[in-house]
Design a protein around this motif. Structure first.
Motif, short mmCIF file in Angstrom:
data_model
loop_
_atom_site.label_atom_id
_atom_site.label_comp_id
_atom_site.label_asym_id
_atom_site.label_seq_id
_atom_site.Cartn_x
_atom_site.Cartn_y
_atom_site.Cartn_z
N LEU A 1 0.56 3.29 -4.40
CA LEU A 1 -0.54 2.83 -5.07
C LEU A 1 -0.40 3.40 -6.66
O LEU A 1 -0.50 4.68 -6.70
CB LEU A 1 -1.79 3.51 -4.49
N CYS B 1 -10.43 5.71 4.44
CA CYS B 1 -10.12 5.10 3.26
C CYS B 1 -10.67 5.74 2.13
O CYS B 1 -10.13 5.96 0.94
CB CYS B 1 -10.15 3.84 3.24
N TRP C 1 -5.38 -3.89 2.21
CA TRP C 1 -6.39 -2.67 2.24
C TRP C 1 -7.44 -2.82 3.48
O TRP C 1 -7.68 -1.89 4.21
CB TRP C 1 -6.92 -2.37 0.94
N ASP D 1 -4.01 0.20 -9.26
CA ASP D 1 -4.48 -0.18 -7.62
C ASP D 1 -5.46 0.93 -7.35
O ASP D 1 -6.50 0.36 -6.79
CB ASP D 1 -3.27 0.20 -6.87
N LEU E 1 0.79 -1.14 -0.05
CA LEU E 1 0.05 -0.03 -0.13
C LEU E 1 0.97 1.28 0.07
O LEU E 1 0.35 2.20 -0.34
CB LEU E 1 -0.91 0.00 1.29
#
Length: 365
Positions: free
Chosen positions: A278, A339, A328, A282, A275
């Protein structure tokens, strides 16, 4: 094989009773089922797989409980009694003793709502949440077992992954210890609604399924007005149509994927770094997954989830996008607002459409 409605099912106890000249599916009989009122029953669980790469699995919160219409006996003399040994509605509705039920909260008749069963078992002090967790476990493992075959066919025959999704009807039986067993998995499960009970459960399920499926704009559209194309995607994190086609991965993205798939014994600290940078693809996959999750209704996403890492070892072939979504969810499962704000900011910058920004380029880092 490939049949339905109890057609062709026989309960036998001698090898000589096996038909010899046609394809067969043979299962060991669960001879000590959990009984309610002396009758055996099974559960129809609705499972919707919205995507196979990455794999995303949803389970509907309600379902059906189908009872055999004769009280159960383990005597060999009863093996020909289909009303006793089979739980298929299509079989038992033909029994003159069959009792209908139109109330999704009632615990009578030979068909109940799943939530009514949980209430009934809960009143007896049974931990129904534990049973549901066990059912989730075997559903996830069953879908993973079919995943390599489906993905191979997808690559061979399907132009876009949006075309590959399926509603499954899992038939589950509980044994005397309340351990769930899979009887079979149905593709295109029956959506006929012969009673108010069917309508209340299947109707809600179908509505939520269609919302969850969403709408995908084809890669080539000859006539699209600017007003209609804008309004069709206002509820999406993306904002626009370009993301609906599946672009080729850039060389940079291929490097990142190869790097993470090459690590055979990666630990959590290493995997969490997926992560850190990205890429455009992604961001597209994560935004699509969050959009989808926001439309789930009475469905519950069971894979990926905050605890799905333990299932990654069951995949025949590791897949980068499964790793990405797993990490994630571990990071953001309990804070979806954070998020979504993060992804919205990235999409507003146009990262999902491609970028040369070093912060989203693997090789420059």
């Amino acid at each position: 094989p490939a049949s339905a409605r109890g057609i062709g099912i026989q309960v036998i106890h001698k090898w000589s009773q096996l038909p010899r000249k046609r394809p067969l599916l043979v299962q060991k009989y669960l001879h000590k089922p959990y009984l309610i009122g002396g009758n055996k029953f099974d559960l129809r669980i609705y499972v919707y797989v919205t995507s196979y790469d990455p794999l995303r699995i949803y389970m509907f919160s309600d379902g059906l409980v189908r009872f055999a219409s004769c009280k159960y006996s383990s005597s060999m003399k009863t093996l020909n009694n289909k009303f006793m040994h089979l739980t298929n509605y299509s079989v038992n509705k033909k029994n003159s003793e069959y009792q209908t039920n139109s109330d999704d909260k009632a615990c009578h008749g030979h068909k109940w709502a799943l939530k009514a069963l949980w209430h009934y078992l809960g009143s007896k002090g049974i931990n129904t949440s534990l049973i549901w967790e066990k059912i989730k476990d075997i559903v996830i493992k069953t879908i993973i077992a079919s995943e390599p075959y489906v993905n191979n066919l997808l690559k061979m025959h399907v132009k876009t992954p949006y075309s590959c999704h399926e509603l499954f009807g899992f038939d589950i039986m509980l044994d005397e210890n309340l351990k769930p067993w899979i009887l079979e998995v149905n593709i295109s499960p029956s959506l006929h609604s012969n009673s108010a009970l069917d309508v209340s459960i299947k109707g809600q399920m179908i509505r939520d399924l269609l919302n969850l499926a969403g709408f995908r704009i084809p890669p080539k559209v000859e006539v699209v007005s600017s007003s209609s194309s804008t309004s069709s995607s206002t509820s999406s994190l993306y904002g626009g149509n370009k993301e609906k086609t599946k672009p080729e991965l850039s060389a940079d993205e291929k490097v990142k994927r190869a790097f993470y798939l090459a690590q055979r014994y990666a630990d959590q600290d290493f995997l969490s770094s997926v992560l850190d940078i990205l890429t455009p693809e992604d961001v597209r996959v994560l935004a699509e997954s969050e959009d989808e999750l926001n439309r789930q209704g009475e469905f519950q996403r069971v894979f990926p989830s905050q605890s799905s890492s333990r299932y990654l070892r069951f995949f025949e072939c590791p897949r980068y996008l499964n790793i990405l979504l797993d990490q994630w969810d571990q990071k953001y499962w309990n804070d979806r607002t954070k998020c979504i704000s993060y992804l919205t900011a990235l999409c507003q910058k146009g990262i999902h459409l491609g970028t040369s920004d070093p912060a989203h380029t693997v090789r420059s880092s």
